[in-house]
Design a protein around this motif. Structure first.
Motif, PDB file in Angstrom:
ATOM      1  N   ASN A   1     189.759 -26.649 139.103  1.00 49.00           N
ATOM      2  CA  ASN A   1     188.618 -27.506 139.398  1.00 49.00           C
ATOM      3  C   ASN A   1     188.942 -28.970 139.099  1.00 49.00           C
ATOM      4  O   ASN A   1     189.602 -29.274 138.111  1.00 49.00           O
TER       5      ASN A   1
ATOM      6  N   CYS B   1     184.848 -31.341 126.498  1.00 50.85           N
ATOM      7  CA  CYS B   1     184.710 -30.250 127.468  1.00 50.85           C
ATOM      8  C   CYS B   1     185.168 -28.917 126.874  1.00 50.85           C
ATOM      9  O   CYS B   1     184.472 -27.921 126.950  1.00 50.85           O
ATOM     10  N   HIS B   2     186.380 -28.915 126.304  1.00 51.07           N
ATOM     11  CA  HIS B   2     186.955 -27.647 125.836  1.00 51.07           C
ATOM     12  C   HIS B   2     186.471 -27.229 124.451  1.00 51.07           C
ATOM     13  O   HIS B   2     186.806 -26.146 123.994  1.00 51.07           O
TER      14      HIS B   2
ATOM     15  N   HIS C   1     195.864 -36.827 132.916  1.00 47.34           N
ATOM     16  CA  HIS C   1     196.045 -37.656 131.715  1.00 47.34           C
ATOM     17  C   HIS C   1     197.349 -38.441 131.756  1.00 47.34           C
ATOM     18  O   HIS C   1     197.723 -39.056 130.772  1.00 47.34           O
TER      19      HIS C   1
ATOM     20  N   ARG D   1     188.319 -24.269 130.522  1.00 42.80           N
ATOM     21  CA  ARG D   1     189.098 -23.140 130.018  1.00 42.80           C
ATOM     22  C   ARG D   1     188.882 -22.934 128.506  1.00 42.80           C
ATOM     23  O   ARG D   1     188.799 -23.890 127.760  1.00 42.80           O
TER      24      ARG D   1
ATOM     25  N   TYR E   1     194.507 -14.572 128.242  1.00 42.52           N
ATOM     26  CA  TYR E   1     194.682 -15.428 129.416  1.00 42.52           C
ATOM     27  C   TYR E   1     195.810 -16.426 129.204  1.00 42.52           C
ATOM     28  O   TYR E   1     196.695 -16.584 130.065  1.00 42.52           O
TER      29      TYR E   1
ATOM     30  N   ARG F   1     200.054 -18.071 131.081  1.00 38.75           N
ATOM     31  CA  ARG F   1     200.374 -19.403 131.592  1.00 38.75           C
ATOM     32  C   ARG F   1     201.628 -19.933 130.894  1.00 38.75           C
ATOM     33  O   ARG F   1     201.744 -19.834 129.670  1.00 38.75           O
TER      34      ARG F   1
ATOM     35  N   MET G   1     188.647 -31.085 135.730  1.00 37.15           N
ATOM     36  CA  MET G   1     189.736 -31.208 134.751  1.00 37.15           C
ATOM     37  C   MET G   1     190.519 -32.467 135.092  1.00 37.15           C
ATOM     38  O   MET G   1     191.184 -32.528 136.113  1.00 37.15           O
TER      39      MET G   1
ATOM     40  N   VAL H   1     182.374 -25.584 136.944  1.00 34.00           N
ATOM     41  CA  VAL H   1     183.281 -24.524 136.504  1.00 34.00           C
ATOM     42  C   VAL H   1     183.457 -24.679 134.994  1.00 34.00           C
ATOM     43  O   VAL H   1     183.683 -25.789 134.514  1.00 34.00           O
TER      44      VAL H   1
ATOM     45  N   TYR I   1     190.372 -36.476 123.557  1.00 36.01           N
ATOM     46  CA  TYR I   1     190.419 -36.417 125.014  1.00 36.01           C
ATOM     47  C   TYR I   1     189.973 -35.082 125.600  1.00 36.01           C
ATOM     48  O   TYR I   1     189.758 -34.988 126.805  1.00 36.01           O
ATOM     49  N   CYS I   2     189.871 -34.047 124.810  1.00 37.97           N
ATOM     50  CA  CYS I   2     189.656 -32.712 125.376  1.00 37.97           C
ATOM     51  C   CYS I   2     188.410 -32.021 124.836  1.00 37.97           C
ATOM     52  O   CYS I   2     187.795 -31.219 125.534  1.00 37.97           O
TER      53      CYS I   2
HETATM   54  C1  HEC Z   1     185.622 -33.489 131.829  1.00 38.71           C
HETATM   55  C2  HEC Z   1     185.923 -32.226 131.219  1.00 38.71           C
HETATM   56  C3  HEC Z   1     187.332 -31.900 130.810  1.00 38.71           C
HETATM   57  C4  HEC Z   1     188.176 -32.638 129.993  1.00 38.71           C
HETATM   58  C5  HEC Z   1     187.892 -33.975 129.343  1.00 38.71           C
HETATM   59  C6  HEC Z   1     189.393 -31.870 129.860  1.00 38.71           C
HETATM   60  N1  HEC Z   1     189.303 -30.723 130.581  1.00 38.71           N
HETATM   61 FE1  HEC Z   1     190.724 -29.295 130.744  1.00 38.71          FE
HETATM   62  N2  HEC Z   1     189.591 -28.277 132.091  1.00 38.71           N
HETATM   63  C7  HEC Z   1     188.297 -28.607 132.443  1.00 38.71           C
HETATM   64  C8  HEC Z   1     187.794 -27.629 133.376  1.00 38.71           C
HETATM   65  C9  HEC Z   1     186.417 -27.628 134.020  1.00 38.71           C
HETATM   66  C10 HEC Z   1     188.825 -26.682 133.565  1.00 38.71           C
HETATM   67  C11 HEC Z   1     188.786 -25.407 134.392  1.00 38.71           C
HETATM   68  C12 HEC Z   1     189.238 -25.582 135.754  1.00 38.71           C
HETATM   69  C13 HEC Z   1     189.207 -24.290 136.530  1.00 38.71           C
HETATM   70  O1  HEC Z   1     189.073 -23.210 135.950  1.00 38.71           O
HETATM   71  O2  HEC Z   1     189.312 -24.406 137.748  1.00 38.71           O
HETATM   72  C14 HEC Z   1     189.935 -27.139 132.747  1.00 38.71           C
HETATM   73  C15 HEC Z   1     191.165 -26.497 132.678  1.00 38.71           C
HETATM   74  C16 HEC Z   1     192.161 -26.816 131.802  1.00 38.71           C
HETATM   75  C17 HEC Z   1     193.380 -26.100 131.665  1.00 38.71           C
HETATM   76  C18 HEC Z   1     193.678 -24.863 132.495  1.00 38.71           C
HETATM   77  C19 HEC Z   1     195.032 -24.522 132.716  1.00 38.71           C
HETATM   78  C20 HEC Z   1     195.230 -23.138 133.149  1.00 38.71           C
HETATM   79  O3  HEC Z   1     196.400 -22.899 133.358  1.00 38.71           O
HETATM   80  O4  HEC Z   1     194.315 -22.321 133.270  1.00 38.71           O
HETATM   81  C21 HEC Z   1     194.113 -26.709 130.683  1.00 38.71           C
HETATM   82  C22 HEC Z   1     195.487 -26.345 130.137  1.00 38.71           C
HETATM   83  C23 HEC Z   1     193.332 -27.803 130.199  1.00 38.71           C
HETATM   84  N3  HEC Z   1     192.164 -27.859 130.909  1.00 38.71           N
HETATM   85  C24 HEC Z   1     193.704 -28.639 129.166  1.00 38.71           C
HETATM   86  C25 HEC Z   1     193.013 -29.790 128.817  1.00 38.71           C
HETATM   87  C26 HEC Z   1     193.460 -30.714 127.817  1.00 38.71           C
HETATM   88  C27 HEC Z   1     194.679 -30.520 126.932  1.00 38.71           C
HETATM   89  C28 HEC Z   1     192.582 -31.749 127.831  1.00 38.71           C
HETATM   90  C29 HEC Z   1     192.637 -33.028 127.020  1.00 38.71           C
HETATM   91  C30 HEC Z   1     193.877 -33.792 127.082  1.00 38.71           C
HETATM   92  C31 HEC Z   1     191.552 -31.444 128.810  1.00 38.71           C
HETATM   93  N4  HEC Z   1     191.855 -30.248 129.392  1.00 38.71           N
HETATM   94  C32 HEC Z   1     190.470 -32.258 129.081  1.00 38.71           C
HETATM   95  C33 HEC Z   1     187.577 -29.702 131.998  1.00 38.71           C
HETATM   96  C34 HEC Z   1     188.066 -30.711 131.179  1.00 38.71           C
END
Ligand code: HEC
Length: 127
Positions: free
Chosen positions: A95, A45-46, A101, A65, A72, A76, A98, A62, A41-42
């Motif tokens: 943004n 992107c990540h 889920h 992360r 950083y 949190r 994100m 954006v 799931y993550c």
């Molecule tokens: C479609 C792309 C995408 C997916 C899929 C995605 N993320 Fe993200 N996520 C992002 C983006 C883009 C940001 C940055 C947002 C910002 O900086 O404003 C982010 C930010 C975050 C943060 C930032 C929290 C913080 O405090 O700075 C966390 C934690 C995170 N994601 C966890 C996850 C996890 C765990 C999953 C899977 C379950 C996931 N993301 C799936 C794109 C995604």
């Protein structure tokens, strides 16, 4: 002789299909599932290693992360991470790329993901 061979072939096939039908059973502990969930799931992107460099990363406005950034991530709290994973970026001031889920993952899965993030950053919350 032939019968014995066929019988063991049968058992072998059974064992293989039982394994294939339940890949999740091989990693039943919480973090095992969390690692799988993270890849599922993550990681697009990540990034598979959590470094923010997933396949979709460059298409996003954006950058996702970087979860391996301990400096950083130690700022949190677990609750903040949980809320963003659960409710998505828009609900928590990040943004909207994100995604939320909370409709596809159980609370305990999201708690597991938070623990997985703490492994990726090798850090915990420090004021
Ligand atoms: C479609 C792309 C995408 C997916 C899929 C995605 N993320 Fe993200 N996520 C992002 C983006 C883009 C940001 C940055 C947002 C910002 O900086 O404003 C982010 C930010 C975050 C943060 C930032 C929290 C913080 O405090 O700075 C966390 C934690 C995170 N994601 C966890 C996850 C996890 C765990 C999953 C899977 C379950 C996931 N993301 C799936 C794109 C995604």
């Amino acid at each position: 002789m032939k019968k014995g061979f066929l019988a063991s072939l049968g058992i072998f096939t059974l064992a293989i299909s039982a394994f294939a039908a339940s890949p999740a059973l091989a990693v039943e502990d919480e973090l095992g599932n969390a690692a799988n969930n993270y890849q599922l799931y993550c990681s697009m992107c990540h990034g598979r290693e959590g470094d923010g460099k997933g396949q979709l990363a460059e298409t996003l406005e954006v950058p996702p992360r970087n979860h391996t950034d301990g400096a950083y991530m130690s700022k949190r709290t677990d609750e903040q991470l949980f809320k963003t994973i659960s409710e998505g970026g828009e609900a928590t001031g990040f943004n909207s790329a994100m995604p939320s889920h909370n409709t596809i993952l159980q609370k305990e899965d999201i708690r597991g993901l938070v623990k997985h993030l703490r492994q990726l950053c090798n850090c915990k919350y420090a004021k």
